[in-house]
Scaffold this motif. Structure first.
Motif, PDB file in Angstrom:
ATOM      1  N   ASN A 138      12.311  -9.470  -5.590  1.00  0.00           N
ATOM      2  CA  ASN A 138      12.038 -10.772  -4.798  1.00  0.00           C
ATOM      3  C   ASN A 138      10.463 -10.718  -4.564  1.00  0.00           C
ATOM      4  N   ARG A 139       9.904 -11.657  -5.241  1.00  0.00           N
ATOM      5  CA  ARG A 139       8.628 -11.381  -4.980  1.00  0.00           C
ATOM      6  C   ARG A 139       7.963 -11.824  -3.468  1.00  0.00           C
ATOM      7  N   GLY A 140       8.989 -12.429  -2.816  1.00  0.00           N
ATOM      8  CA  GLY A 140       8.917 -12.544  -1.238  1.00  0.00           C
ATOM      9  C   GLY A 140       8.732 -11.382  -0.487  1.00  0.00           C
ATOM     10  N   LEU A 141       9.587 -10.467  -0.709  1.00  0.00           N
ATOM     11  CA  LEU A 141       9.660  -9.269  -0.010  1.00  0.00           C
ATOM     12  C   LEU A 141       8.607  -8.385  -0.426  1.00  0.00           C
ATOM     13  N   ASN A 142       8.001  -8.391  -1.621  1.00  0.00           N
ATOM     14  CA  ASN A 142       7.052  -7.701  -2.023  1.00  0.00           C
ATOM     15  C   ASN A 142       5.602  -8.151  -1.456  1.00  0.00           C
ATOM     16  N   ALA A 143       5.624  -9.583  -1.270  1.00  0.00           N
ATOM     17  CA  ALA A 143       4.493 -10.139  -0.548  1.00  0.00           C
ATOM     18  C   ALA A 143       4.273  -9.531   0.968  1.00  0.00           C
ATOM     19  N   VAL A 144       5.589  -9.784   1.391  1.00  0.00           N
ATOM     20  CA  VAL A 144       5.667  -9.093   2.967  1.00  0.00           C
ATOM     21  C   VAL A 144       5.094  -8.032   3.121  1.00  0.00           C
ATOM     22  N   ILE A 145       5.429  -6.815   2.220  1.00  0.00           N
ATOM     23  CA  ILE A 145       4.926  -5.459   2.127  1.00  0.00           C
ATOM     24  C   ILE A 145       3.608  -5.414   1.998  1.00  0.00           C
ATOM     25  N   GLU A 146       2.993  -6.328   0.945  1.00  0.00           N
ATOM     26  CA  GLU A 146       1.630  -6.165   0.733  1.00  0.00           C
ATOM     27  C   GLU A 146       0.892  -6.609   1.955  1.00  0.00           C
ATOM     28  N   ALA A 147       1.292  -7.829   2.453  1.00  0.00           N
ATOM     29  CA  ALA A 147       0.579  -8.335   3.717  1.00  0.00           C
ATOM     30  C   ALA A 147       0.713  -7.524   4.885  1.00  0.00           C
ATOM     31  N   ALA A 148       1.955  -6.574   5.086  1.00  0.00           N
ATOM     32  CA  ALA A 148       1.799  -5.958   6.134  1.00  0.00           C
ATOM     33  C   ALA A 148       1.033  -4.740   6.097  1.00  0.00           C
ATOM     34  N   ILE A 149       0.844  -4.112   4.830  1.00  0.00           N
ATOM     35  CA  ILE A 149      -0.226  -3.187   4.781  1.00  0.00           C
ATOM     36  C   ILE A 149      -1.764  -3.645   5.205  1.00  0.00           C
ATOM     37  N   LEU A 150      -2.037  -4.840   4.725  1.00  0.00           N
ATOM     38  CA  LEU A 150      -3.156  -5.301   4.994  1.00  0.00           C
ATOM     39  C   LEU A 150      -3.188  -5.606   6.774  1.00  0.00           C
ATOM     40  N   ALA A 151      -2.065  -6.139   7.156  1.00  0.00           N
ATOM     41  CA  ALA A 151      -2.119  -6.108   8.698  1.00  0.00           C
ATOM     42  C   ALA A 151      -2.364  -4.820   9.369  1.00  0.00           C
ATOM     43  N   SER A 152      -1.886  -3.747   8.660  1.00  0.00           N
ATOM     44  CA  SER A 152      -2.155  -2.496   9.585  1.00  0.00           C
ATOM     45  C   SER A 152      -3.407  -2.116   9.501  1.00  0.00           C
ATOM     46  N   ARG A 153      -4.405  -2.622   8.572  1.00  0.00           N
ATOM     47  CA  ARG A 153      -5.658  -2.272   8.413  1.00  0.00           C
ATOM     48  C   ARG A 153      -6.534  -3.346   9.267  1.00  0.00           C
ATOM     49  N   TYR A 154      -5.803  -4.446   9.477  1.00  0.00           N
ATOM     50  CA  TYR A 154      -6.537  -5.400  10.192  1.00  0.00           C
ATOM     51  C   TYR A 154      -7.199  -4.958  11.606  1.00  0.00           C
ATOM     52  N   ASP A 155      -6.541  -4.313  12.495  1.00  0.00           N
ATOM     53  CA  ASP A 155      -6.898  -3.804  13.867  1.00  0.00           C
ATOM     54  C   ASP A 155      -7.684  -2.803  13.549  1.00  0.00           C
ATOM     55  N   LEU A 156      -8.027  -2.148  12.523  1.00  0.00           N
ATOM     56  CA  LEU A 156      -9.098  -1.039  12.549  1.00  0.00           C
ATOM     57  C   LEU A 156     -10.342  -1.584  12.052  1.00  0.00           C
TER      58      LEU A 156
END
Ligand SMILES: Cc1cc2nc3c(=O)[nH]c(=O)nc-3n(C[C@H](O)[C@H](O)[C@H](O)COP(=O)(O)O)c2cc1C
Length: 194
Positions: A135-153
């Motif tokens: 499901n591309r939606g699930l893959n997109a959430v995972i990619e976005a979550a990785i980006l979000a984990s870097r956002y605060d840094l």
């Protein structure tokens, strides 16, 4: 012991939710990638995380395999409740996961940003054998979550804006391809980016 492919860990990097506990037994959960190559399993734990501190203390970690997008995002932001956890052989795991793999962790390298641990499985439970199409939606959430984990840094406003724009691109994919869980996960993620 069930083999780890049957439990959902494949060659390459498998994104899972790691559960760990402190010396006092307080559970913690956070997404991590389990690296698998030629039957060997490793994890890179970035400095400063609770997961690293717990693994340094107890030398144990559980990999919780799940496709639950909301669980991924909630665990990223430390928003799990005690009711999300249960125990497997006395170790904290996530009640909602499809499989649990308990690992002993041995430190094998120290890098500037992370510590590298070799993982040796000592118990496995497969709770839900299912077949899922990509499901591309699930893959997109995972990619976005990785980006979000870097956002605060990021210190710079420019870098924060760039990450936000990338996350919004993934949000469009979730909108089109995701199910209810992926859309809810993306909402939680976007709310975090203020
Ligand atoms: C899909 C995904 C994979 C991640 N993989 C790792 C990883 O392999 N190692 C790591 O240290 N952090 C990884 N992270 C970032 C941690 O989950 C994040 O820093 C988290 O806030 C740490 O939480 P903690 O302090 O409770 O351990 C990943 C994040 C996501 C969303």
């Amino acid at each position: 012991m069930a083999n780890l492919v049957e439990a959902g860990l494949h060659e390459g990097i498998s994104e899972v939710i790691a559960t760990t506990q402190s010396r006092a037994g307080v559970p913690n959960a956070a997404p991590v990638g389990i690296h698998a190559e030629s039957g060997k399993y490793c994890v890179e734990l970035y400095r400063g995380s609770k997961t690293l501190s717990n693994v340094n203390t107890t030398r144990k970690m559980a990999a919780n395999v799940t496709e639950d997008a909301v669980l991924f995002v909630r665990s990223l932001f430390g928003n799990l409740a005690s009711s999300d956890f249960s125990r497997f052989l006395g170790f904290p795991v996530l009640s909602g996961a499809d499989s649990w793999i308990l690992f002993r962790c041995r430190l094998i390298a120290e890098r500037a940003d992370y510590l590298l641990f070799l993982l040796t499985p000592f118990a496995v439970a497969v709770r839900n054998k299912k077949i899922s199409a990509i499901n591309r939606g699930l893959n997109a959430v995972i990619e976005a979550a990785i980006l979000a984990s870097r956002y605060d840094l990021q210190d710079g406003a420019r870098d924060k804006t760039r990450i936000k724009m990338q996350i919004h691109d993934y949000a469009r994919i979730v909108d089109r391809c995701g199910g209810r869980s992926e859309k809810e996960a993306m909402q939680i993620l976007l709310q975090h980016l203020v």
